[in-house]
Scaffold this active site. Structure first.
Site, PDB file in Angstrom:
ATOM      1  N   LYS A  75       0.636  -1.414  -0.204  1.00 46.72           N
ATOM      2  CA  LYS A  75      -0.277   0.177   0.069  1.00 46.72           C
ATOM      3  C   LYS A  75       0.913   1.025  -0.037  1.00 46.72           C
ATOM      4  O   LYS A  75       0.109   2.213  -0.525  1.00 46.72           O
ATOM      5  CB  LYS A  75      -0.471  -0.123   1.182  1.00 46.72           C
ATOM      6  CG  LYS A  75      -1.966  -1.598   0.937  1.00 46.72           C
ATOM      7  CD  LYS A  75      -3.093  -0.742   2.549  1.00 46.72           C
ATOM      8  CE  LYS A  75      -4.034  -2.026   2.753  1.00 46.72           C
ATOM      9  NZ  LYS A  75      -5.343  -1.528   3.232  1.00 46.72           N
ATOM     10  N   ASP A 111      -9.848   2.757   3.089  1.00 49.29           N
ATOM     11  CA  ASP A 111     -10.102   1.580   3.874  1.00 49.29           C
ATOM     12  C   ASP A 111     -11.251   2.585   5.407  1.00 49.29           C
ATOM     13  O   ASP A 111     -11.865   2.002   6.014  1.00 49.29           O
ATOM     14  CB  ASP A 111      -8.579   1.221   4.998  1.00 49.29           C
ATOM     15  CG  ASP A 111      -8.051   0.822   3.944  1.00 49.29           C
ATOM     16  OD1 ASP A 111      -8.822  -0.387   2.862  1.00 49.29           O
ATOM     17  OD2 ASP A 111      -7.504   0.535   3.521  1.00 49.29           O
TER      18      ASP A 111
END
Ligand code: ATR
Length: 283
Positions: A75, A111
């Protein structure tokens, strides 16, 4: 990993990249979203070797891929690789969603909004005015701080085993609200309305060292991890009388729905997908 993609050209191509990736539920989730919304797309899982991430993304783009989800451990690398970032991705220092438009690689991070959706919409836990304890100061915490602060909580305390990381993380987000970083010992005597576990402790079946009387009345405890059985933290929360004890399955599906929305301009219904996954996990 296969570098040559043999795409079905009649369907738009999406994938999740990570390592390991074989247990990812994302292909299943996105297939359910596609069926539900009538979208023609294919979504696969691609395991990428360490050091091979930029090449893998380049190959996927060159083969006409439309979008990617990025998971552990890439990420941060994805954040560095994209040419444009959403505000929330910028803040998170991590990208979990890439959209290709032929020229740019646009990076987003869904997220945090996934966690907030799961808490506030699916589970009716309002965050405004609440005192929140966020355990952990790694990527998982960083990714959710800005969307949590946007809900207007009274404050967020970040507690971490390595105290300096919590203090530094809190400083990075101090312009967005009342955030304080500390160690677990400093929590003694305090009470919180919402306690979120963003540590990796549940992976090892460990419990962060929480004082016994930390939960306020009507407290909600949320573990970002999930599994067939309640995590150690969830078991602890239930034993301490938490009113809501939640795992991260809803967050997983909600972050996926936000990615799907970015790519396809339609937000799938998440409830049936969460219910289906829950059933499958129990069976
Ligand atoms: P992630 O990106 O998933 O957040 P990370 O950056 O490695 O992963 O961070 C893991 C977090 O879990 C950290 O906050 C870590 O604490 P330290 O910063 O002190 O290492 C926390 N963590 C991992 N195992 C833990 C355990 N057994 N008890 C408490 N905290 C733990």
């Amino acid at each position: 990993m296969s570098d040559i993609f043999d795409f079905d050209q009649r369907k738009d191509q999406y994938a999740v990249m990570g390592n390991p990736i074989s247990h990812s539920k994302s292909p299943h989730i996105h297939s359910m979203f596609a069926a539900q919304t009538g979208q023609r797309l294919e979504y696969t899982a691609i395991q990428v070797d360490p050091g091979g991430f930029p090449q893998a993304v380049g190959n996927f783009d060159a083969a006409g891929g439309k979008g990617l989800n990025i998971t552990v451990p890439f990420k941060q690398e994805a954040w560095a690789l994209v040419n444009e970032r959403s505000e929330r991705a910028e803040r998170a220092g991590a990208v979990n969603t890439i959209k290709f438009d032929g020229k740019t690689l646009y990076g987003d991070n869904t997220d945090g909004v996934g966690l907030v959706q799961d808490l506030t919409v699916n589970n009716h836990i309002a965050l405004q005015g609440k005192s929140i304890l966020l355990m952990g100061a790694g990527g998982a915490s960083r990714g959710v701080l800005a969307p949590l602060l946007a809900q207007g909580p009274a404050g967020i305390t970040i507690a971490n085993r390595t105290v300096d990381r919590a203090v530094e993380l809190a400083e990075t987000f101090a312009d967005l609200g009342n955030v304080h970083g500390c160690g677990f010992a400093e929590l003694e005597g305090q009470q919180f309305d919402v306690v979120i576990n963003a540590t990796a402790a549940s992976l090892q079946g460990d419990l962060p060292p929480l004082p016994d009387d930390i939960l306020g009345s009507n407290a909600c405890c949320y573990d970002m991890m999930y599994g067939a059985k309640p995590t150690t933290f969830m078991q602890w929360a239930a034993s301490k009388g938490a009113v809501s004890v939640l795992d991260g399955l809803g967050m997983l599906v909600e972050q996926a729905a936000e990615s799907f929305l970015l790519w396809r301009d339609v937000r799938p219904e998440t409830r049936p997908v969460i219910d289906k996954l829950r059933q499958e996990m129990a069976g």
